[in-house]
Design a protein around this motif. Sequence first.
Motif, PDB file in Angstrom:
ATOM      1  N   ILE A  16       0.873  -0.954   0.484  1.00  0.00           N
ATOM      2  CA  ILE A  16       0.204  -0.033   0.321  1.00  0.00           C
ATOM      3  C   ILE A  16       1.308   0.994  -0.306  1.00  0.00           C
ATOM      4  CG2 ILE A  16      -1.672   1.589   1.193  1.00  0.00           C
ATOM      5  CD1 ILE A  16      -2.756  -1.849   2.834  1.00  0.00           C
ATOM      6  N   TYR A  17       1.193   1.591  -0.819  1.00  0.00           N
ATOM      7  CA  TYR A  17       1.489   3.635  -1.190  1.00  0.00           C
ATOM      8  C   TYR A  17       0.705   4.700  -0.593  1.00  0.00           C
ATOM      9  CZ  TYR A  17       4.614   1.168  -4.579  1.00  0.00           C
ATOM     10  OH  TYR A  17       5.711   0.541  -5.460  1.00  0.00           O
ATOM     11  N   GLY A  18       1.259   5.254   0.008  1.00  0.00           N
ATOM     12  CA  GLY A  18       0.882   5.960   0.818  1.00  0.00           C
ATOM     13  C   GLY A  18      -0.148   5.607   2.327  1.00  0.00           C
ATOM     14  N   THR A  25      -4.018   0.901  -2.649  1.00  0.00           N
ATOM     15  CA  THR A  25      -3.543  -0.120  -2.898  1.00  0.00           C
ATOM     16  C   THR A  25      -2.745  -0.818  -4.237  1.00  0.00           C
ATOM     17  OG1 THR A  25      -4.971  -0.971  -1.077  1.00  0.00           O
ATOM     18  CG2 THR A  25      -3.957  -2.639  -1.969  1.00  0.00           C
ATOM     19  N   ALA A  26      -1.671  -1.072  -3.970  1.00  0.00           N
ATOM     20  CA  ALA A  26      -0.624  -1.313  -5.790  1.00  0.00           C
ATOM     21  C   ALA A  26      -0.868  -2.868  -5.916  1.00  0.00           C
ATOM     22  CB  ALA A  26       0.808  -0.874  -5.599  1.00  0.00           C
ATOM     23  N   LEU A  27      -0.788  -3.620  -4.476  1.00  0.00           N
ATOM     24  CA  LEU A  27      -1.097  -5.139  -4.939  1.00  0.00           C
ATOM     25  C   LEU A  27      -1.531  -5.445  -4.095  1.00  0.00           C
ATOM     26  CD1 LEU A  27       0.864  -7.023  -6.499  1.00  0.00           C
ATOM     27  CD2 LEU A  27       2.901  -7.013  -4.190  1.00  0.00           C
ATOM     28  N   GLY A  44      -0.843  -7.775 -17.227  1.00  0.00           N
ATOM     29  CA  GLY A  44      -1.490  -6.608 -17.286  1.00  0.00           C
ATOM     30  C   GLY A  44      -1.133  -5.202 -17.141  1.00  0.00           C
ATOM     31  N   PRO A  45      -2.907  -5.094 -17.296  1.00  0.00           N
ATOM     32  CA  PRO A  45      -2.178  -3.203 -17.786  1.00  0.00           C
ATOM     33  C   PRO A  45      -1.887  -2.262 -16.867  1.00  0.00           C
ATOM     34  CG  PRO A  45      -4.208  -3.910 -17.127  1.00  0.00           C
ATOM     35  CD  PRO A  45      -3.622  -5.417 -16.702  1.00  0.00           C
ATOM     36  N   SER A  46      -1.669  -0.697 -17.913  1.00  0.00           N
ATOM     37  CA  SER A  46      -1.002  -0.081 -17.325  1.00  0.00           C
ATOM     38  C   SER A  46      -0.905   0.158 -15.388  1.00  0.00           C
ATOM     39  CB  SER A  46      -0.404   1.141 -18.302  1.00  0.00           C
ATOM     40  OG  SER A  46       0.640   1.624 -17.255  1.00  0.00           O
ATOM     41  N   GLY A  47      -0.382   0.459 -14.099  1.00  0.00           N
ATOM     42  CA  GLY A  47      -0.989   0.117 -13.828  1.00  0.00           C
ATOM     43  C   GLY A  47      -1.331  -0.520 -12.597  1.00  0.00           C
ATOM     44  N   SER A  48      -1.189  -1.253 -12.795  1.00  0.00           N
ATOM     45  CA  SER A  48      -1.886  -3.550 -12.953  1.00  0.00           C
ATOM     46  C   SER A  48      -1.111  -2.986 -10.942  1.00  0.00           C
ATOM     47  CB  SER A  48      -2.506  -3.782 -13.371  1.00  0.00           C
ATOM     48  OG  SER A  48      -0.996  -4.204 -13.623  1.00  0.00           O
ATOM     49  N   GLY A  49       0.290  -2.473 -11.220  1.00  0.00           N
ATOM     50  CA  GLY A  49       1.305  -3.281  -9.915  1.00  0.00           C
ATOM     51  C   GLY A  49       2.136  -4.509 -10.037  1.00  0.00           C
ATOM     52  N   LYS A  50       1.830  -4.489 -11.655  1.00  0.00           N
ATOM     53  CA  LYS A  50       3.329  -5.218 -12.133  1.00  0.00           C
ATOM     54  C   LYS A  50       5.051  -4.911 -11.440  1.00  0.00           C
ATOM     55  CE  LYS A  50       2.643  -4.849 -16.678  1.00  0.00           C
ATOM     56  NZ  LYS A  50       1.793  -3.885 -16.910  1.00  0.00           N
ATOM     57  N   SER A  51       5.235  -3.892 -12.098  1.00  0.00           N
ATOM     58  CA  SER A  51       6.365  -3.153 -11.397  1.00  0.00           C
ATOM     59  C   SER A  51       6.512  -3.286  -9.875  1.00  0.00           C
ATOM     60  CB  SER A  51       6.349  -1.585 -11.844  1.00  0.00           C
ATOM     61  OG  SER A  51       6.960  -1.871 -13.219  1.00  0.00           O
ATOM     62  N   THR A  52       5.360  -2.897  -8.963  1.00  0.00           N
ATOM     63  CA  THR A  52       5.270  -3.082  -7.755  1.00  0.00           C
ATOM     64  C   THR A  52       6.043  -4.207  -6.942  1.00  0.00           C
ATOM     65  OG1 THR A  52       4.405  -1.556  -7.427  1.00  0.00           O
ATOM     66  CG2 THR A  52       3.516  -2.686  -5.238  1.00  0.00           C
ATOM     67  N   LEU A  53       5.295  -5.461  -7.821  1.00  0.00           N
ATOM     68  CA  LEU A  53       5.647  -6.871  -7.730  1.00  0.00           C
ATOM     69  C   LEU A  53       6.916  -7.271  -7.544  1.00  0.00           C
ATOM     70  CD1 LEU A  53       4.285  -9.799  -6.423  1.00  0.00           C
ATOM     71  CD2 LEU A  53       3.999  -9.642  -9.315  1.00  0.00           C
TER      72      LEU A  53
HETATM   73  N1  LIG Z   1       6.097   5.320  -5.329  1.00  0.00           N
HETATM   74  C1  LIG Z   1       4.588   4.977  -5.692  1.00  0.00           C
HETATM   75  N2  LIG Z   1       3.713   5.757  -4.811  1.00  0.00           N
HETATM   76  C2  LIG Z   1       3.071   6.172  -4.794  1.00  0.00           C
HETATM   77  N3  LIG Z   1       1.628   5.049  -5.982  1.00  0.00           N
HETATM   78  C3  LIG Z   1       2.430   4.879  -6.259  1.00  0.00           C
HETATM   79  C4  LIG Z   1       3.650   4.681  -6.460  1.00  0.00           C
HETATM   80  N4  LIG Z   1       4.458   3.337  -7.035  1.00  0.00           N
HETATM   81  C5  LIG Z   1       3.145   2.967  -8.222  1.00  0.00           C
HETATM   82  N5  LIG Z   1       2.108   3.531  -7.060  1.00  0.00           N
HETATM   83  C6  LIG Z   1       0.521   3.316  -7.659  1.00  0.00           C
HETATM   84  O1  LIG Z   1       0.941   1.751  -7.784  1.00  0.00           O
HETATM   85  C7  LIG Z   1       0.097   1.454  -8.666  1.00  0.00           C
HETATM   86  C8  LIG Z   1       0.887   0.527  -9.472  1.00  0.00           C
HETATM   87  O2  LIG Z   1       1.543   1.070  -9.529  1.00  0.00           O
HETATM   88  P1  LIG Z   1       3.240   0.316 -10.586  1.00  0.00           P
HETATM   89  O3  LIG Z   1       3.803  -1.318  -9.785  1.00  0.00           O
HETATM   90  O4  LIG Z   1       4.257   0.642 -11.603  1.00  0.00           O
HETATM   91  O5  LIG Z   1       1.937  -1.198 -12.268  1.00  0.00           O
HETATM   92  P2  LIG Z   1       3.016  -1.032 -13.392  1.00  0.00           P
HETATM   93  O6  LIG Z   1       3.933  -1.765 -13.437  1.00  0.00           O
HETATM   94  O7  LIG Z   1       1.174  -2.316 -13.560  1.00  0.00           O
HETATM   95  O8  LIG Z   1       2.191  -0.037 -14.013  1.00  0.00           O
HETATM   96  C9  LIG Z   1      -0.371   2.517  -9.868  1.00  0.00           C
HETATM   97  O9  LIG Z   1      -1.341   3.268  -9.098  1.00  0.00           O
HETATM   98  C10 LIG Z   1       0.385   3.314  -9.133  1.00  0.00           C
HETATM   99  O10 LIG Z   1      -0.012   5.156  -9.539  1.00  0.00           O
END
Ligand SMILES: Nc1ncnc2c1ncn2[C@@H]1O[C@H](COP(=O)(O)OP(=O)(O)O)[C@@H](O)[C@H]1O
Lengths: 238, 400
Positions: A16-18, A25-27, A44-53
């Motif tokens: 959870i960011y913030g 909740t990114a993941l 997954g689409p953009s913003g779905s949480g892939k990078s976060t994972l």
């Molecule tokens: N450092 C961060 N602070 C706040 N929100 C973030 C941060 N990084 C990503 N997010 C949010 O978390 C969600 C997932 O982001 P991300 O994992 O980058 O998605 P993807 O890689 O699938 O495009 C998005 O809604 C993004 O805005």
Amino acid sequence: MDRMSYAIEVEKLTKIYGRGETAVTALLDATFQVKPGELVAILGPSGSGKSTLLTAIGLINEPTRGRVVLDGALVADGGWVAGIDLKRLRREKLGFIFQAHNLIPFLTAQENVMVALEINRVSRHDAKIRAAELLGSLNLGRRLNNYPSALSGGEAQRVAIARALANVPKVILADEPTAALDTENGKNVMALLKKLAVENSSAILVVTHDHRMVEGFDRIFEVHDGRISCPPLAEGER
Amino acid sequence: MNLAVRDIRYHLGRFILTSVGLGLLLGVVMSMGGIYRGLFADALAVLNHTRADIWVVQQDTNGPFAENSRIPEDIKYRIKGVPGVAQASPLSFETLQLERGGRPFRFFLIGYDLNGFGGPPVITAGRNIRQKHYELVAAKGMNMALGEKLHLGLHDYTVVGITGKVVSSSGDPAAYVSLSDAQDIQFKKDNDAIRSDRARIDANLSRIQTLSPTQTKFLRQNVAAIAESTHTVNTVVARLAPGADLSQVKERINRWNHFRPLSEEEQSRILTKGMIEKARMQLGLFRIILLVISAVIISLIIYTSTLDKIRVIATLKLIGSPNRVIVGMILQQSLLMGVIAYAIGYLLLLMTYDKFPRRIVLEPFDLRLLLAIVIVICILASFVGIRKALKVEPAEALGG
Ligand SMILES: Nc1ncnc2c1ncn2[C@@H]1O[C@H](COP(=O)(O)OP(=O)(O)O)[C@@H](O)[C@H]1O
Ligand SMILES: [Mg+2]
């Protein structure tokens, strides 16, 4: 197969960011295992949480809840395990490949690979030889002394792959490694990763949003709004 | 692999440019130290070349280098007679400024007894003064050729020899003539002045009615001789016999009441403390200011070069580089820049120091001290970059 022999094990992983009203909740509650030598695509689409994972598994982005076990070592259990040496785990167990190649601009192709080896206590002499071999096997034998600015996108990405592989890590994390490449080069990079997964028996997680790129992968995970759906390992493989 | 060196190699032009700039700055700092040492060396040059144990000067004065000191020349005989004194020799000093080639030409005229000491320390060309009159030995700094003539006072003087770098305490090159020539130049009146002096003496004497013509003639001769006498010097220097006691000799001369004996040490203190103390403080202040400027510049360069490398640093952290790799890169870069700039400054100064109008003396101690200061500055300056670098998150390598 007992749990010790998974390369990656993730349980109820949540990020959870913030805080408060602005919390994102990114993941949410991701749970899966990946075996050594397995090539997994995360779609997954953009913003779905892939990078976060990927960054949570990659020890870059501290998880809010849940557990992560890498190559048998518990690294996160509701946040990082106390006293853990993240940098050391990163250089010893993980290899990273990113959309932008992230090569160090003032080092030649060979030196970029050597850095990864030298921070793992490989002598300069050995590092030089191994970097040259590795780059040679990726068809970059003629590019050893070129700076990244003189390499094509595909070449630079292959140097980045060589750097990620240099220490033969148990886990390789690739975030959209083909995004900056044309289809031809993209397919080559994917084929390369597949070959490496088998040869090095590394677990490779590849994030992509391009369905055309994932043929031949062992499994495909799909992420939507932070929820991950993954096909389970086949019965016999558990 | 040395990341600092690789980065420098890649940005070589930029690095060289900043190092040269910084080198110039450090060269100026170095030269200021050298100028100070030069002031010192200049101030003591005549003192050191004379190698006297005692300087006898006019009572209640600080000697010829500090103020006007006039004593009769023949006091040298009395000084020679003091037990413990081996040699005594009169000297006269005068700073002259002439026009030469349409430019002001300043030099320091030293008159010495040809049979005594205090003359030119070495002769690098030509010969020493042999005749009692109209010969001159010029210091290198006078830029005069052998055989060249110089009009001083009422006569022409010929350059017969060249001596090394002898200068006055204010840095003017020195010229040597015989004591009697120097006395003529300093004290001798021209013929008009002599004529009017004699007329005045005549007029005064003729008012005294009681004098017989013989008495008047006798008095006239004596008064004129005293008025026209040039047998005055600025100091008499003395060397002691081996084993003689300095304080006893001084004590003895002191008792005569009209003279002040200065030991070499006292004379050197007068020359350095009083005369160049302010210049020293001034130069010291400038050096500190310039070093602070250098520190600020190095800090800024290191800080901006760290900002340029944020992504590199994040990538290094991402692939698991220990902090020492990153700290080392920044620190080494800072040190390399400082040391190379120092070397450039030093080389520039070596190539130019003898072209400075005043003497520059580069003392190994000063140079080493400055190098140490530069190293400390580089280490401190790299802290600002290191602080920034340690705060970089590995995730910053991912964006874009
Ligand atoms: N450092 C961060 N602070 C706040 N929100 C973030 C941060 N990084 C990503 N997010 C949010 O978390 C969600 C997932 O982001 P991300 O994992 O980058 O998605 P993807 O890689 O699938 O495009 C998005 O809604 C993004 O805005
Ligand atoms: Mg992403």
